[in-house]
Design a protein around this motif. Structure first.
Motif, PDB file in Angstrom:
ATOM      1  N   ARG A 143       0.860  -1.257  -0.085  1.00  0.00           N
ATOM      2  CA  ARG A 143       0.190   0.107   0.078  1.00  0.00           C
ATOM      3  C   ARG A 143       1.004   1.270   0.162  1.00  0.00           C
ATOM      4  NH1 ARG A 143      -5.899   0.181  -0.317  1.00  0.00           N
ATOM      5  NH2 ARG A 143      -6.705  -1.974   0.172  1.00  0.00           N
ATOM      6  N   ALA A 144       1.910   1.374   0.427  1.00  0.00           N
ATOM      7  CA  ALA A 144       2.703   2.514   0.688  1.00  0.00           C
ATOM      8  C   ALA A 144       3.490   2.706  -0.385  1.00  0.00           C
ATOM      9  CB  ALA A 144       3.683   2.266   2.155  1.00  0.00           C
ATOM     10  N   TYR A 145       3.747   1.639  -1.185  1.00  0.00           N
ATOM     11  CA  TYR A 145       4.251   2.070  -2.678  1.00  0.00           C
ATOM     12  C   TYR A 145       3.152   2.134  -3.682  1.00  0.00           C
ATOM     13  CZ  TYR A 145       9.007   1.911  -1.135  1.00  0.00           C
ATOM     14  OH  TYR A 145      10.445   2.310  -0.629  1.00  0.00           O
ATOM     15  N   GLY A 146       2.011   2.102  -3.329  1.00  0.00           N
ATOM     16  CA  GLY A 146       0.881   2.678  -4.166  1.00  0.00           C
ATOM     17  C   GLY A 146       0.460   1.366  -5.140  1.00  0.00           C
ATOM     18  N   ILE A 147       0.724   0.189  -4.691  1.00  0.00           N
ATOM     19  CA  ILE A 147       0.500  -0.860  -5.313  1.00  0.00           C
ATOM     20  C   ILE A 147      -1.094  -1.271  -5.168  1.00  0.00           C
ATOM     21  CG2 ILE A 147       0.445  -3.607  -5.831  1.00  0.00           C
ATOM     22  CD1 ILE A 147       3.108  -1.658  -6.340  1.00  0.00           C
ATOM     23  N   GLY A 148      -1.810  -1.405  -6.248  1.00  0.00           N
ATOM     24  CA  GLY A 148      -3.501  -1.426  -6.187  1.00  0.00           C
ATOM     25  C   GLY A 148      -4.011  -1.843  -7.631  1.00  0.00           C
ATOM     26  N   PRO A 149      -5.356  -1.921  -7.686  1.00  0.00           N
ATOM     27  CA  PRO A 149      -6.100  -2.271  -8.944  1.00  0.00           C
ATOM     28  C   PRO A 149      -5.339  -2.021 -10.284  1.00  0.00           C
ATOM     29  CG  PRO A 149      -7.565  -1.366  -7.401  1.00  0.00           C
ATOM     30  CD  PRO A 149      -6.149  -0.976  -6.922  1.00  0.00           C
ATOM     31  N   VAL A 185      10.018  -2.578   7.316  1.00  0.00           N
ATOM     32  CA  VAL A 185      11.498  -2.255   6.941  1.00  0.00           C
ATOM     33  C   VAL A 185      11.455  -1.289   5.500  1.00  0.00           C
ATOM     34  CG1 VAL A 185      13.899  -2.810   6.886  1.00  0.00           C
ATOM     35  CG2 VAL A 185      12.426  -3.842   8.507  1.00  0.00           C
ATOM     36  N   THR A 186      12.126   0.221   5.437  1.00  0.00           N
ATOM     37  CA  THR A 186      12.337   0.530   4.403  1.00  0.00           C
ATOM     38  C   THR A 186      13.308   1.633   4.626  1.00  0.00           C
ATOM     39  OG1 THR A 186      11.198   2.076   2.723  1.00  0.00           O
ATOM     40  CG2 THR A 186      10.460   2.115   4.989  1.00  0.00           C
ATOM     41  N   ALA A 187      13.906   2.054   3.545  1.00  0.00           N
ATOM     42  CA  ALA A 187      15.132   2.989   3.743  1.00  0.00           C
ATOM     43  C   ALA A 187      14.512   4.291   3.407  1.00  0.00           C
ATOM     44  CB  ALA A 187      16.302   2.882   2.828  1.00  0.00           C
ATOM     45  N   ASP A 188      13.231   4.501   2.967  1.00  0.00           N
ATOM     46  CA  ASP A 188      12.621   5.666   2.259  1.00  0.00           C
ATOM     47  C   ASP A 188      12.141   6.529   3.552  1.00  0.00           C
ATOM     48  OD1 ASP A 188      10.509   7.575   1.251  1.00  0.00           O
ATOM     49  OD2 ASP A 188      11.469   6.877  -0.720  1.00  0.00           O
ATOM     50  N   ASP A 189      12.380   7.771   3.864  1.00  0.00           N
ATOM     51  CA  ASP A 189      11.761   8.451   4.989  1.00  0.00           C
ATOM     52  C   ASP A 189      10.292   8.658   4.758  1.00  0.00           C
ATOM     53  OD1 ASP A 189      14.406   8.706   5.803  1.00  0.00           O
ATOM     54  OD2 ASP A 189      14.469  10.958   5.200  1.00  0.00           O
ATOM     55  N   GLN A 190       9.705   9.240   3.185  1.00  0.00           N
ATOM     56  CA  GLN A 190       8.488   9.300   3.133  1.00  0.00           C
ATOM     57  C   GLN A 190       7.590   7.977   3.011  1.00  0.00           C
ATOM     58  OE1 GLN A 190       6.874  12.317   2.994  1.00  0.00           O
ATOM     59  NE2 GLN A 190       9.084  13.048   3.506  1.00  0.00           N
ATOM     60  N   VAL A 191       8.264   7.006   2.728  1.00  0.00           N
ATOM     61  CA  VAL A 191       7.373   5.596   2.829  1.00  0.00           C
ATOM     62  C   VAL A 191       7.321   5.203   4.116  1.00  0.00           C
ATOM     63  CG1 VAL A 191       7.438   3.266   2.476  1.00  0.00           C
ATOM     64  CG2 VAL A 191       7.988   4.859   0.602  1.00  0.00           C
ATOM     65  N   ALA A 192       8.192   5.701   5.148  1.00  0.00           N
ATOM     66  CA  ALA A 192       8.048   5.112   6.652  1.00  0.00           C
ATOM     67  C   ALA A 192       7.118   5.977   7.344  1.00  0.00           C
ATOM     68  CB  ALA A 192       9.404   5.019   7.195  1.00  0.00           C
ATOM     69  N   ARG A 193       6.898   7.269   6.808  1.00  0.00           N
ATOM     70  CA  ARG A 193       5.740   7.903   7.506  1.00  0.00           C
ATOM     71  C   ARG A 193       4.731   7.440   6.898  1.00  0.00           C
ATOM     72  NH1 ARG A 193       2.678  12.347   5.938  1.00  0.00           N
ATOM     73  NH2 ARG A 193       2.240  13.905   7.843  1.00  0.00           N
ATOM     74  N   ARG A 194       4.449   7.146   5.507  1.00  0.00           N
ATOM     75  CA  ARG A 194       3.313   6.704   5.274  1.00  0.00           C
ATOM     76  C   ARG A 194       2.877   5.256   5.957  1.00  0.00           C
ATOM     77  NH1 ARG A 194       4.485   6.287  -0.152  1.00  0.00           N
ATOM     78  NH2 ARG A 194       4.653   8.325   0.010  1.00  0.00           N
ATOM     79  N   LEU A 195       3.707   4.516   6.148  1.00  0.00           N
ATOM     80  CA  LEU A 195       3.702   3.174   6.878  1.00  0.00           C
ATOM     81  C   LEU A 195       3.079   3.577   8.289  1.00  0.00           C
ATOM     82  CD1 LEU A 195       6.649   1.316   5.624  1.00  0.00           C
ATOM     83  CD2 LEU A 195       4.282   0.664   5.261  1.00  0.00           C
ATOM     84  N   ARG A 196       3.585   4.410   9.128  1.00  0.00           N
ATOM     85  CA  ARG A 196       3.093   4.730  10.210  1.00  0.00           C
ATOM     86  C   ARG A 196       1.753   5.478  10.335  1.00  0.00           C
ATOM     87  NH1 ARG A 196       7.194   4.092  13.569  1.00  0.00           N
ATOM     88  NH2 ARG A 196       9.449   4.213  12.550  1.00  0.00           N
ATOM     89  N   LEU A 197       1.307   6.200   9.127  1.00  0.00           N
ATOM     90  CA  LEU A 197       0.132   6.564   9.115  1.00  0.00           C
ATOM     91  C   LEU A 197      -0.915   5.294   8.781  1.00  0.00           C
ATOM     92  CD1 LEU A 197       0.423   9.803   7.033  1.00  0.00           C
ATOM     93  CD2 LEU A 197      -0.206   9.579   9.363  1.00  0.00           C
ATOM     94  N   LEU A 198      -0.541   4.305   7.915  1.00  0.00           N
ATOM     95  CA  LEU A 198      -1.336   3.254   7.494  1.00  0.00           C
ATOM     96  C   LEU A 198      -1.797   2.484   8.654  1.00  0.00           C
ATOM     97  CD1 LEU A 198       0.076   2.537   4.040  1.00  0.00           C
ATOM     98  CD2 LEU A 198      -2.225   3.265   4.480  1.00  0.00           C
ATOM     99  N   ARG A 199      -0.864   2.160   9.478  1.00  0.00           N
ATOM    100  CA  ARG A 199      -1.237   1.232  10.663  1.00  0.00           C
ATOM    101  C   ARG A 199      -1.868   1.745  11.554  1.00  0.00           C
ATOM    102  NH1 ARG A 199       4.427   1.053  14.621  1.00  0.00           N
ATOM    103  NH2 ARG A 199       4.476   3.454  14.904  1.00  0.00           N
TER     104      ARG A 199
END
Length: 353
Positions: free
Chosen positions: A66-72, A194-208
């Motif tokens: 989800r954090a990497y925008g994978i979808g339909p 786990v990710t090295a990307d700051d913005q993806v990490a922020r998105r993950l914390r929001l998503l959870r």
């Protein structure tokens, strides 16, 4: 009476029990200081990458996608020879799992088969570090870079594994770990992204956390994927024992590999560190062998008897020769740290017989 030898032996000691009691008495029970400490300590295993603790390994993989925008409309390439959660995480995003064949030695995603499966709709690749052996990440990451694809590692079974000096979980854009009780270390239940990307990490914390940067502020549509502090406290205790447990698993595997005859033992490729979540042999006479071991009070497992592409949930016609052969021949033997030398001798004797 002969003592049964179990396939797995989740460790729960006084330190784990004390940690749980400490958290319960603190009344700080969900996504608090224990979770933050667990994330910080786990980062040491994955080259200091951002670590986001969640409620399960399945959620970890789903949120990474989800954090990497994978979808339909997207396709995600993964092995059919894996636990169902790998494909379920893809399907729950609305994307389509595309199954590719495995390397017959390591049981991990074959880079050539992966390359052949890439289409204009492919958005990501999920290499699974199956049974604790790392996938061919050098070739898979190069392939992904060539086609502009995200690489999401399924490292649920690979805590402590490595390839070429890089830890499993530190190769791709993101990775998912599991702390289910039968894993090499557990947290009662839980997972880590786990990710090295700051913005993806922020998105993950929001998503959870229901998409909330602060209470009742909804920046995006999220989930309840939080980890409890009880689980994190247990995970922190287990993390301290993980190095010694991994060494014991590897020592037990070395004994089995040296002494077993008449079956194919698991290879370890050059530059790879095998964490031996499972010790998986191959035999044309698997069912008879399994029955012999059961009569000797030795528990075994078949991981996995039905490839995902043939399961009712997916039912994709596919020519996956190595996957089919592995599903018909594999048998997991006990390798956990609690085994004694006597236990190992019993396993060897039963297999030889």
């Amino acid at each position: 009476m002969t003592r049964p030898i179990t396939l797995a032996h989740p460790h729960v000691g006084d330190a784990e029990i004390d940690a749980v009691v400490r958290v319960l008495r603190s009344r700080q029970l969900v996504q608090g200081s224990e979770v933050a400490a667990f994330e910080a300590e786990f980062a040491d295993l994955v080259a200091g990458r951002h670590c986001v603790a969640v409620s399960s390994g399945t959620i970890a993989l789903h949120l990474a996608l989800r954090a990497y925008g994978i979808g339909p409309g997207d396709q995600v390439i993964l092995p059919s020879f894996t636990f169902g959660a790998t494909a379920h995480a893809v399907a729950h995003t609305g994307a389509t799992p595309i199954f590719a064949d495995i390397d017959p030695e390591t049981f991990t995603l074959d880079p050539d088969a992966t390359a052949a499966a890439i289409t204009s709709s492919t958005a990501a690749i999920i290499p699974v570090h199956l049974f604790g052996h790392p996938a061919a990440m050098d070739r898979l990451t190069a392939l992904a870079a060539q086609h502009g694809l995200a690489v999401i590692e399924d490292a649920a079974q690979a805590v402590g594994a490595a390839l070429g000096g890089t830890s499993a979980g530190a190769f791709g854009h993101a990775a998912a770990f599991s702390f289910y009780p039968t894993k090499n270390m557990h947290a009662i239940e839980g997972g880590m992204v786990v990710t090295a990307d700051d913005q993806v990490a922020r998105r993950l914390r929001l998503l959870r956390n229901q998409g909330m940067p602060s209470r009742y502020e909804y920046e995006l549509i999220g989930f309840n994927g939080r980890m409890t502090d009880v689980c994190a406290a247990v995970g922190r205790v287990q993390l301290r024992s993980l190095p010694s447990w991994t060494v014991r698993r590897q020592a037990h595997a070395a004994i089995l590999t040296e002494q077993l005859h008449g079956v194919v033992t698991p290879p370890v490729l050059p530059d790879a560190v095998h964490a031996y979540h499972q010790y998986v042999i191959r035999s044309h006479n698997r069912n008879a062998l399994r029955q012999q071991l059961a009569e000797s009070q030795i528990e075994t497992g078949i991981h996995y008897p039905t490839p995902l592409h043939r399961s009712p949930a997916y039912g994709q016609p596919a020519d996956l020769q190595h996957t089919e052969q592995a599903a018909a021949e594999v048998l997991s033997l006990p390798v956990h740290p609690q085994l004694t030398q006597s236990d190992l001798a019993r396993i060897v004797t039963a297999v030889r017989r």
